[in-house]
Scaffold this active site. Structure first.
Site, PDB file in Angstrom:
ATOM      1  CG  ASP A  33      -2.253   0.729   0.930  1.00 40.31           C
ATOM      2  OD1 ASP A  33      -2.219   1.960   0.708  1.00 40.31           O
ATOM      3  OD2 ASP A  33      -3.298   0.067   0.897  1.00 40.31           O
ATOM      4  CG  ASN A  34       0.024   4.773  -2.383  1.00 46.07           C
ATOM      5  OD1 ASN A  34      -1.063   4.436  -1.913  1.00 46.07           O
ATOM      6  ND2 ASN A  34       0.126   5.588  -3.417  1.00 46.07           N
ATOM      7  CB  ALA A 122     -10.691  -5.208  -6.864  1.00 54.58           C
ATOM      8  CE1 TYR A 159     -12.908   2.917  -8.089  1.00 53.85           C
ATOM      9  CE2 TYR A 159     -15.282   2.850  -8.408  1.00 53.85           C
ATOM     10  CZ  TYR A 159     -14.127   2.304  -7.887  1.00 53.85           C
ATOM     11  OH  TYR A 159     -14.205   1.125  -7.166  1.00 53.85           O
TER      12      TYR A 159
HETATM   13  N1  LIG Z   1     -15.677  -1.449  -1.092  1.00 56.41           N
HETATM   14  C1  LIG Z   1     -16.534  -1.748  -2.072  1.00 56.41           C
HETATM   15  O1  LIG Z   1     -17.720  -1.965  -1.837  1.00 56.41           O
HETATM   16  C2  LIG Z   1     -16.045  -1.824  -3.495  1.00 56.41           C
HETATM   17  C3  LIG Z   1     -17.001  -1.825  -4.517  1.00 56.41           C
HETATM   18  C4  LIG Z   1     -16.561  -1.919  -5.826  1.00 56.41           C
HETATM   19  C5  LIG Z   1     -15.216  -2.035  -6.114  1.00 56.41           C
HETATM   20  N2  LIG Z   1     -14.293  -2.007  -5.117  1.00 56.41           N
HETATM   21  C6  LIG Z   1     -12.874  -2.099  -5.484  1.00 56.41           C
HETATM   22  O2  LIG Z   1     -12.225  -3.008  -4.605  1.00 56.41           O
HETATM   23  C7  LIG Z   1     -10.910  -2.530  -4.283  1.00 56.41           C
HETATM   24  C8  LIG Z   1     -10.791  -2.384  -2.781  1.00 56.41           C
HETATM   25  O3  LIG Z   1     -11.784  -1.468  -2.319  1.00 56.41           O
HETATM   26  P1  LIG Z   1     -11.732  -0.822  -0.882  1.00 56.41           P
HETATM   27  O4  LIG Z   1     -13.090  -0.422  -0.530  1.00 56.41           O
HETATM   28  O5  LIG Z   1     -10.964  -1.706   0.004  1.00 56.41           O
HETATM   29  O6  LIG Z   1     -10.884   0.501  -1.197  1.00 56.41           O
HETATM   30  P2  LIG Z   1      -9.885   1.302  -0.262  1.00 56.41           P
HETATM   31  O7  LIG Z   1      -9.804   2.694  -0.776  1.00 56.41           O
HETATM   32  O8  LIG Z   1     -10.240   1.119   1.171  1.00 56.41           O
HETATM   33  O9  LIG Z   1      -8.479   0.564  -0.510  1.00 56.41           O
HETATM   34  C9  LIG Z   1      -7.686   0.788  -1.648  1.00 56.41           C
HETATM   35  C10 LIG Z   1      -6.247   0.886  -1.183  1.00 56.41           C
HETATM   36  O10 LIG Z   1      -5.384   1.058  -2.323  1.00 56.41           O
HETATM   37  C11 LIG Z   1      -4.304   1.898  -1.920  1.00 56.41           C
HETATM   38  N3  LIG Z   1      -3.687   2.499  -3.108  1.00 56.41           N
HETATM   39  C12 LIG Z   1      -4.260   3.367  -3.992  1.00 56.41           C
HETATM   40  N4  LIG Z   1      -3.364   3.725  -4.927  1.00 56.41           N
HETATM   41  C13 LIG Z   1      -2.216   3.038  -4.656  1.00 56.41           C
HETATM   42  C14 LIG Z   1      -0.925   3.008  -5.272  1.00 56.41           C
HETATM   43  N5  LIG Z   1      -0.660   3.756  -6.336  1.00 56.41           N
HETATM   44  N6  LIG Z   1       0.032   2.204  -4.736  1.00 56.41           N
HETATM   45  C15 LIG Z   1      -0.224   1.462  -3.621  1.00 56.41           C
HETATM   46  N7  LIG Z   1      -1.428   1.454  -2.999  1.00 56.41           N
HETATM   47  C16 LIG Z   1      -2.409   2.246  -3.507  1.00 56.41           C
HETATM   48  C17 LIG Z   1      -4.975   2.938  -1.019  1.00 56.41           C
HETATM   49  O11 LIG Z   1      -4.075   3.584  -0.165  1.00 56.41           O
HETATM   50  C18 LIG Z   1      -5.988   2.085  -0.263  1.00 56.41           C
HETATM   51  O12 LIG Z   1      -5.462   1.639   0.977  1.00 56.41           O
HETATM   52  C19 LIG Z   1     -10.736  -1.220  -5.036  1.00 56.41           C
HETATM   53  O13 LIG Z   1     -10.046  -1.476  -6.238  1.00 56.41           O
HETATM   54  C20 LIG Z   1     -12.146  -0.764  -5.318  1.00 56.41           C
HETATM   55  O14 LIG Z   1     -12.203   0.010  -6.469  1.00 56.41           O
HETATM   56  C21 LIG Z   1     -14.674  -1.902  -3.803  1.00 56.41           C
END
Ligand SMILES: NC(=O)c1ccc[n+]([C@@H]2O[C@H](COP(=O)([O-])OP(=O)(O)OC[C@H]3O[C@@H](n4cnc5c(N)ncnc54)[C@H](O)[C@@H]3O)[C@@H](O)[C@H]2O)c1
Length: 319
Positions: A33-34, A122, A159
């Site tokens: 993670d970043n 994802a 997005y």
């Molecule tokens: N939560 C949901 O209901 C949901 C629904 C549809 C899709 N998604 C997808 O599932 C995945 C996880 O969702 P989430 O809710 O846990 O999101 P989240 O935002 O909590 O987690 C995403 C993580 O990715 C990290 N990140 C972003 N850019 C980065 C980079 N360049 N390098 C390293 N790390 C990076 C962020 O710091 C964050 O911790 C995502 O791809 C999201 O688009 C989630």
């Protein structure tokens, strides 16, 4: 014995997934993670302190940082993305960057790896939200719905566009380098440690303060508790039938945001006069996935009811 890479491991789903994977003492879990959105809180510190977890704080938009990652990865769970509606509007360039470049760099890094068994990507319902809204597509929506972006000039779609691009990119990598993949379209996953921006934590935090304001009350959604989402994700990553497939992961019960809020008030015992406001411009009024494919290919059935999941989530947010 599996070596898994979880990107976005400090985020919501990534954290719970990495934690679940690390519960097998023979597994090795690489957490990346970043912290552009995820948090280095006590829970993440505990996770990355486990003996079978290795943490890398790297930015996946920088290809030189990916060389640090180990070679022997078997499963890549690529969850890193810049999520959050506010970000779509205020930082669309970064949203596009964080949700597109890491896929290229991860694929380039591991495309010739003999150990890679599956690239799990994802994705989201946002890839087809415009089709449902504009063209009144069928709800519950199956995976073969045409994908579309309503307006490339509205940053709200940054997005969805990046995720649509991601799905095409993963499939292109499969065509060109024979990388096995599973694309998972998550739909409203909820649970503890999900931040404060989604409807459930947002309303929980408001009612805790005695503010009973609700936005988008007439919109409907379905919700899936995080433990079920993690279980379904891991099954999709391992099963032969889910190889090179797109699969919806979500709940099947459609509920209005108003009814959801009432349930939350009932469970928490907190009540007050509700103030109802319309949803933000561009919001999708109905969204429900078809989970037929998930049930058929994966044999998955929800095990945590909405009531139980909300109870566990409220316990976390109202503490
Ligand atoms: N939560 C949901 O209901 C949901 C629904 C549809 C899709 N998604 C997808 O599932 C995945 C996880 O969702 P989430 O809710 O846990 O999101 P989240 O935002 O909590 O987690 C995403 C993580 O990715 C990290 N990140 C972003 N850019 C980065 C980079 N360049 N390098 C390293 N790390 C990076 C962020 O710091 C964050 O911790 C995502 O791809 C999201 O688009 C989630």
């Amino acid at each position: 014995m599996t070596v898994s890479l979880v990107t976005g491991a400090a985020g919501f789903i990534g954290y719970h997934l990495a934690k679940h994977l690390s519960e097998d003492p023979t597994a090795t879990v690489i957490c990346v993670d970043n912290f552009i959105r995820g948090e280095r809180d006590n829970l993440y510190e505990d996770l990355t302190g486990r003996p079978n977890v290795i943490e890398y704080s790297i930015d996946l938009t920088k290809p030189d940082q990916l060389v640090k990652l180990p070679d022997n990865i078997e499963l890549i769970y690529h969850l890193a993305a810049l999520n959050g509606t506010q970000n779509f509007y205020e930082r669309p360039y970064e949203v596009m960057k964080c949700s597109t470049l890491p896929i290229f760099y991860l694929l380039d890094r591991y495309r010739d790896s003999p150990s890679l068994k599956r690239f799990i990507y994802a994705s989201t319902s946002e890839v087809y939200a415009s089709t449902v809204r504009k063209f009144k597509w069928v709800i519950p929506t199956t995976e073969n719905v045409p994908l579309s972006i309503e307006d490339p000039c509205n940053p709200r779609w940054s997005y969805g566009a990046s995720k649509l691009h991601g799905e095409v990119l993963i499939n292109s990598a499969h065509q060109s380098f024979n990388i096995p993949y599973s694309i998972i379209r998550y739909h409203n996953i909820y649970g503890p440690r999900m931040g404060d921006k989604h409807v459930i934590p947002d309303f929980a935090i408001r009612i805790k303060k005695g503010i009973f304001e609700l936005y988008g009350h007439s919109d409907t959604r379905s919700f899936l508790y995080i433990d079920d989402a993690v279980k379904a994700t891991v099954l999709c990553a391992h099963l032969e039938d889910t190889k090179n497939e797109i699969i919806n992961i979500g709940g099947s019960l459609e509920i209005s945001i108003l009814d959801l809020a009432k349930k939350m008030m009932e469970i928490s015992g907190l009540s007050g006069d509700m103030k109802l406001y319309p949803s933000p411009n561009g919001s999708v009024s109905r969204r429900v996935p078809s989970v037929e494919k998930l049930e058929k290919l994966v044999g998955f059935k929800e095990s945590v009811s909405l009531e139980e999941g909300l109870k566990r989530t409220l316990d976390y947010y109202l503490k």
